[in-house]
Each structure stands twice: as structure tokens, then as C-alpha cells.
Write a protein that holds these residues in place. Structure first.
Motif, PDB file in Angstrom:
ATOM      1  N   ASN A   1       4.754  11.554  -3.474  1.00 41.77           N
ATOM      2  CA  ASN A   1       3.621  10.661  -3.704  1.00 41.77           C
ATOM      3  C   ASN A   1       3.909   9.228  -3.259  1.00 41.77           C
ATOM      4  O   ASN A   1       3.416   8.266  -3.844  1.00 41.77           O
ATOM      5  CB  ASN A   1       3.217  10.664  -5.189  1.00 41.77           C
ATOM      6  N   GLU A   2       4.689   9.083  -2.196  1.00 40.69           N
ATOM      7  CA  GLU A   2       5.007   7.763  -1.661  1.00 40.69           C
ATOM      8  C   GLU A   2       4.038   7.341  -0.557  1.00 40.69           C
ATOM      9  O   GLU A   2       4.038   6.189  -0.127  1.00 40.69           O
ATOM     10  CB  GLU A   2       6.441   7.757  -1.113  1.00 40.69           C
ATOM     11  N   VAL A   3       3.226   8.280  -0.096  1.00 43.05           N
ATOM     12  CA  VAL A   3       2.273   8.000   0.979  1.00 43.05           C
ATOM     13  C   VAL A   3       0.925   7.595   0.398  1.00 43.05           C
ATOM     14  O   VAL A   3       0.410   8.255  -0.511  1.00 43.05           O
ATOM     15  CB  VAL A   3       2.074   9.245   1.880  1.00 43.05           C
ATOM     16  N   GLU A   4       0.355   6.495   0.882  1.00 45.46           N
ATOM     17  CA  GLU A   4      -0.976   6.070   0.455  1.00 45.46           C
ATOM     18  C   GLU A   4      -1.980   6.764   1.380  1.00 45.46           C
ATOM     19  O   GLU A   4      -2.325   6.255   2.443  1.00 45.46           O
ATOM     20  CB  GLU A   4      -1.097   4.553   0.538  1.00 45.46           C
ATOM     21  N   LEU A   5      -2.427   7.936   0.942  1.00 42.93           N
ATOM     22  CA  LEU A   5      -3.199   8.824   1.805  1.00 42.93           C
ATOM     23  C   LEU A   5      -4.489   8.204   2.330  1.00 42.93           C
ATOM     24  O   LEU A   5      -4.797   8.304   3.524  1.00 42.93           O
ATOM     25  CB  LEU A   5      -3.530  10.121   1.051  1.00 42.93           C
ATOM     26  N   ARG A   6      -5.270   7.574   1.455  1.00 41.34           N
ATOM     27  CA  ARG A   6      -6.566   7.049   1.878  1.00 41.34           C
ATOM     28  C   ARG A   6      -6.406   6.009   2.980  1.00 41.34           C
ATOM     29  O   ARG A   6      -7.100   6.062   4.012  1.00 41.34           O
ATOM     30  CB  ARG A   6      -7.309   6.449   0.683  1.00 41.34           C
ATOM     31  N   THR A   7      -5.486   5.072   2.783  1.00 39.57           N
ATOM     32  CA  THR A   7      -5.253   4.044   3.794  1.00 39.57           C
ATOM     33  C   THR A   7      -4.703   4.665   5.074  1.00 39.57           C
ATOM     34  O   THR A   7      -5.105   4.312   6.182  1.00 39.57           O
ATOM     35  CB  THR A   7      -4.263   2.995   3.269  1.00 39.57           C
ATOM     36  N   GLY A   8      -3.782   5.607   4.912  1.00 34.28           N
ATOM     37  CA  GLY A   8      -3.192   6.273   6.065  1.00 34.28           C
ATOM     38  C   GLY A   8      -4.218   7.026   6.884  1.00 34.28           C
ATOM     39  O   GLY A   8      -4.176   7.019   8.126  1.00 34.28           O
ATOM     40  N   LEU A   9      -5.161   7.681   6.218  1.00 34.66           N
ATOM     41  CA  LEU A   9      -6.178   8.442   6.932  1.00 34.66           C
ATOM     42  C   LEU A   9      -7.104   7.537   7.735  1.00 34.66           C
ATOM     43  O   LEU A   9      -7.555   7.900   8.824  1.00 34.66           O
ATOM     44  CB  LEU A   9      -6.981   9.295   5.948  1.00 34.66           C
ATOM     45  N   PHE A  10      -7.402   6.354   7.203  1.00 32.12           N
ATOM     46  CA  PHE A  10      -8.221   5.398   7.949  1.00 32.12           C
ATOM     47  C   PHE A  10      -7.532   5.046   9.267  1.00 32.12           C
ATOM     48  O   PHE A  10      -8.149   5.041  10.331  1.00 32.12           O
ATOM     49  CB  PHE A  10      -8.455   4.125   7.126  1.00 32.12           C
ATOM     50  N   PHE A  11      -6.238   4.752   9.187  1.00 31.28           N
ATOM     51  CA  PHE A  11      -5.476   4.439  10.388  1.00 31.28           C
ATOM     52  C   PHE A  11      -5.432   5.632  11.331  1.00 31.28           C
ATOM     53  O   PHE A  11      -5.612   5.502  12.542  1.00 31.28           O
ATOM     54  CB  PHE A  11      -4.039   4.051  10.005  1.00 31.28           C
ATOM     55  N   ALA A  12      -5.155   6.804  10.775  1.00 31.59           N
ATOM     56  CA  ALA A  12      -4.952   7.993  11.597  1.00 31.59           C
ATOM     57  C   ALA A  12      -6.218   8.402  12.343  1.00 31.59           C
ATOM     58  O   ALA A  12      -6.176   8.725  13.534  1.00 31.59           O
ATOM     59  CB  ALA A  12      -4.457   9.145  10.729  1.00 31.59           C
ATOM     60  N   ILE A  13      -7.357   8.422  11.648  1.00 28.18           N
ATOM     61  CA  ILE A  13      -8.608   8.839  12.278  1.00 28.18           C
ATOM     62  C   ILE A  13      -8.952   7.918  13.444  1.00 28.18           C
ATOM     63  O   ILE A  13      -9.280   8.367  14.553  1.00 28.18           O
ATOM     64  CB  ILE A  13      -9.756   8.857  11.251  1.00 28.18           C
ATOM     65  N   ALA A  14      -8.869   6.606  13.197  1.00 24.01           N
ATOM     66  CA  ALA A  14      -9.161   5.652  14.269  1.00 24.01           C
ATOM     67  C   ALA A  14      -8.121   5.748  15.380  1.00 24.01           C
ATOM     68  O   ALA A  14      -8.442   5.668  16.571  1.00 24.01           O
ATOM     69  CB  ALA A  14      -9.197   4.232  13.703  1.00 24.01           C
TER      70      ALA A  14
ATOM     71  N   ARG B   1       6.608   1.601   0.857  1.00 29.47           N
ATOM     72  CA  ARG B   1       5.435   2.476   0.838  1.00 29.47           C
ATOM     73  C   ARG B   1       4.756   2.496   2.210  1.00 29.47           C
ATOM     74  O   ARG B   1       4.222   3.513   2.647  1.00 29.47           O
ATOM     75  CB  ARG B   1       4.449   2.009  -0.230  1.00 29.47           C
ATOM     76  N   ALA B   2       4.818   1.352   2.900  1.00 27.70           N
ATOM     77  CA  ALA B   2       4.251   1.280   4.247  1.00 27.70           C
ATOM     78  C   ALA B   2       5.024   2.172   5.208  1.00 27.70           C
ATOM     79  O   ALA B   2       4.435   2.793   6.106  1.00 27.70           O
ATOM     80  CB  ALA B   2       4.269  -0.168   4.741  1.00 27.70           C
ATOM     81  N   ILE B   3       6.332   2.266   5.042  1.00 30.11           N
ATOM     82  CA  ILE B   3       7.150   3.138   5.879  1.00 30.11           C
ATOM     83  C   ILE B   3       6.739   4.591   5.700  1.00 30.11           C
ATOM     84  O   ILE B   3       6.555   5.333   6.675  1.00 30.11           O
ATOM     85  CB  ILE B   3       8.646   2.953   5.560  1.00 30.11           C
ATOM     86  N   ALA B   4       6.566   5.004   4.439  1.00 33.60           N
ATOM     87  CA  ALA B   4       6.165   6.379   4.154  1.00 33.60           C
ATOM     88  C   ALA B   4       4.785   6.677   4.731  1.00 33.60           C
ATOM     89  O   ALA B   4       4.558   7.724   5.346  1.00 33.60           O
ATOM     90  CB  ALA B   4       6.181   6.622   2.646  1.00 33.60           C
ATOM     91  N   THR B   5       3.845   5.761   4.540  1.00 36.18           N
ATOM     92  CA  THR B   5       2.486   5.941   5.059  1.00 36.18           C
ATOM     93  C   THR B   5       2.478   5.936   6.574  1.00 36.18           C
ATOM     94  O   THR B   5       1.739   6.699   7.212  1.00 36.18           O
ATOM     95  CB  THR B   5       1.568   4.828   4.521  1.00 36.18           C
ATOM     96  N   SER B   6       3.307   5.089   7.179  1.00 35.87           N
ATOM     97  CA  SER B   6       3.398   5.017   8.625  1.00 35.87           C
ATOM     98  C   SER B   6       3.833   6.349   9.228  1.00 35.87           C
ATOM     99  O   SER B   6       3.283   6.801  10.247  1.00 35.87           O
ATOM    100  CB  SER B   6       4.380   3.918   9.041  1.00 35.87           C
ATOM    101  N   LEU B   7       4.818   6.998   8.628  1.00 40.64           N
ATOM    102  CA  LEU B   7       5.296   8.279   9.136  1.00 40.64           C
ATOM    103  C   LEU B   7       4.181   9.324   9.122  1.00 40.64           C
ATOM    104  O   LEU B   7       4.037  10.120  10.054  1.00 40.64           O
ATOM    105  CB  LEU B   7       6.489   8.773   8.311  1.00 40.64           C
TER     106      LEU B   7
END
Length: 271
Positions: A66-79, A191-197
Motif C-alpha cells: 500500500n505504498e503506491v498512491e493509485l488514484r494519482t498514479g492512474l491520472f499520470f499513467a492514463i495521460a 511514496r513518489a518513488i513507489a507511485t512512479s514505478l
């Protein structure tokens, strides 16, 4: 000899990813071009596949913890997945030397921003404390992102730019994602590192697929050898990351990026 070098270079890429959540692609392209003699346009596809595959081994355990901030990560990923094909198309229109030189100057900018962000502030400040002057995104006292329309637009725009850079330069985009998450969304560096991956996996997959369907040569064995080293490097980088604070992580990353950028400029302009 080629196999040993590919595994070693993959380990370097994986170590950078595990340590900082980005930077793998920054090292992958120069290592492939100058270390293994791969053409720059071909190196882009190998880099995307190798970086994305390596990032999976780091993203999955962090996701389970649970170290990944999924909602924020998905915004980045989709775009980012929308922007990657655009960058892939542009990469085919630029000569190899021009591509590498632009890549190097981009690295200087990223390194500068990372180093500036790592400078100590005047006093301690909670990661979730709002800062209207520098961020369109704010967080609650518990650290949860307040996703306003302005914040959503900003995240989508940065994600799109990350995707274009990913497809253009053959990078996963972590060197942009991590600073962007910290600077614009107020996320803590670890947390940004985990989300970035997590984001890198998705964006790299989009970029690699675009290169594959474009009909370019894609050496599978070389990519697999890179991945073997990448998995080992990811594990080692993750171990060291836990022992370093955020400012130190960013300064190490920025220094390494500057060294690689200087090497790329010298090789592409003088040799």
C-alpha cells in the motif's frame, strides 16, 4: 561478452529505478548505444521494454504494501499512455545525434530541478501541508490528495508530457514523474518513488507497443538479458533506498544524471 555487458548494464538501470523510482531509461539509452553499439532508434524500444519490465518487479511489492498512491498514479499513467505514441512518432523524425543531444540537455534540466528540490528548507514542514504558491494540488492533514478540477487538469497535463518524453527518448518517465509528484502533488519522496514505478510500468508498455507495431527491429534476447540484470539491480536499489533520506536520494540521482548527460554530449558531438 555481449551477454555479460547487457546483464551488467541492466543491473545499473534496475539499481537506478529501485533507488530513485526513475532514471532507468536515462542510463539505458546511452548504455545501449555506446556500450553495446545499438542504433539510437532501436535503443528506444529496448529501453522502454526493459525499463517497464524491470519496474514491475519493484512496483508489485510496493503495491501490496500500500505504498503506491493509485488514484494519482492512474491520472499520470492514463495521460502518459496517450502521449507515448506521439513521442514514438516524433523519435522517428529526428536524426540519432540530434535525439541524443536533446536527451542530454533534458537531463541537465531534470538534474537541476532535482537538486533544487533537495535543498533544505528553512524549517521542518509536514509533507501534507498545503502550499498554494507552488502547487495546484493540496492535501488533507492525513496526507490524502484533494483532487480538485484544477489539480486533475495539472496531473493530466504533466502525465501527457511525461508520455511524450517517454516515447521520444525511450525512458519510463520516472525522472519526470518523481519530481512532478513531489513538487505538484505534495507527495513524500519515498511514496513518489513507489507511485512512479507503477506509472512507469504502464507508460513503458504503451511506448514499447508503439515501437513494436511500427515495424522496428526488436532484439528479444538482448532485452531479456537486460531484464535479468534489471531485476537484480532493482532489488539492490530498493534495499539502499530504505536506508537513505529523501534529500540524499535526490542529490545522488541528480549527480548521476549530470555525469551521464556530459558523457552523451561528448560522444554525440565530438566523436
Amino acid at each position: 561478452m555481449t551477454m555479460a555487458l547487457a546483464i551488467l548494464f541492466g543491473c545499473i538501470v534496475g539499481f537506478a529505478l529501485g533507488l530513485t523510482g526513475g532514471g532507468g531509461g536515462i542510463f539505458a539509452v546511452p548504455l545501449l548505444v555506446y556500450g553495446l553499439g545499438v542504433h539510437p532508434s532501436e535503443a528506444v524500444g529496448i529501453s522502454l521494454a526493459a525499463v517497464g519490465g524491470t519496474a514491475i518487479s519493484g512496483a508489485l511489492p510496493r503495491l501490496l504494501r500500500n505504498e503506491v498512491e493509485l488514484r494519482t498514479g492512474l491520472f499520470f499513467a492514463i495521460a502518459g499512455m496517450l502521449g507515448a505514441p506521439i513521442g514514438s512518432y516524433l523519435s522517428k523524425k529526428l536524426p540519432g545525434d540530434v535525439l541524443l543531444t536533446l536527451f542530454a540537455f533534458l537531463m541537465f534540466v531534470v538534474a537541476y530541478r532535482m537538486w533544487q528540490k533537495a535543498k533544505p528548507s528553512a524549517g521542518p514542514k509536514p509533507a501534507c501541508e498545503p502550499d498554494a504558491d507552488r502547487s495546484a494540488c493540496q492535501r488533507t492533514e492525513s496526507g490524502e490528495l484533494i483532487l480538485t478540477s484544477r489539480c486533475a487538469r495539472l496531473l493530466l497535463l504533466i502525465g501527457l508530457a511525461t508520455g511524450v518524453l517517454s516515447g521520444l527518448f525511450g525512458v519510463g518517465g520516472g525522472f519526470v514523474i518523481v519530481p512532478a509528484l513531489v513538487l505538484f502533488s505534495g507527495m513524500h519522496i519515498h511514496r513518489a518513488i513507489a507511485t512512479s514505478l507503477f506509472v512507469i510500468v504502464l507508460i513503458s508498455a504503451s511506448g514499447a507497443f508503439s515501437h513494436f507495431i511500427s515495424g522496428k527491429d526488436f532484439p528479444v534476447m538482448l532485452t531479456l538479458e537486460f531484464l535479468v540484470g534489471g531485476f537484480l539491480g532493482m532489488w539492490l536499489g530498493g534495499l539502499l533506498s530504505k536506508r537513505l533520506n529523501g534529500a540524499t536520494l535526490q542529490k545522488v540521482f541528480a549527480t548521476a544524471v549530470i555525469l551521464v548527460a556530459l558523457f552523451v554530449i561528448v560522444k554525440s558531438t565530438l566523436l
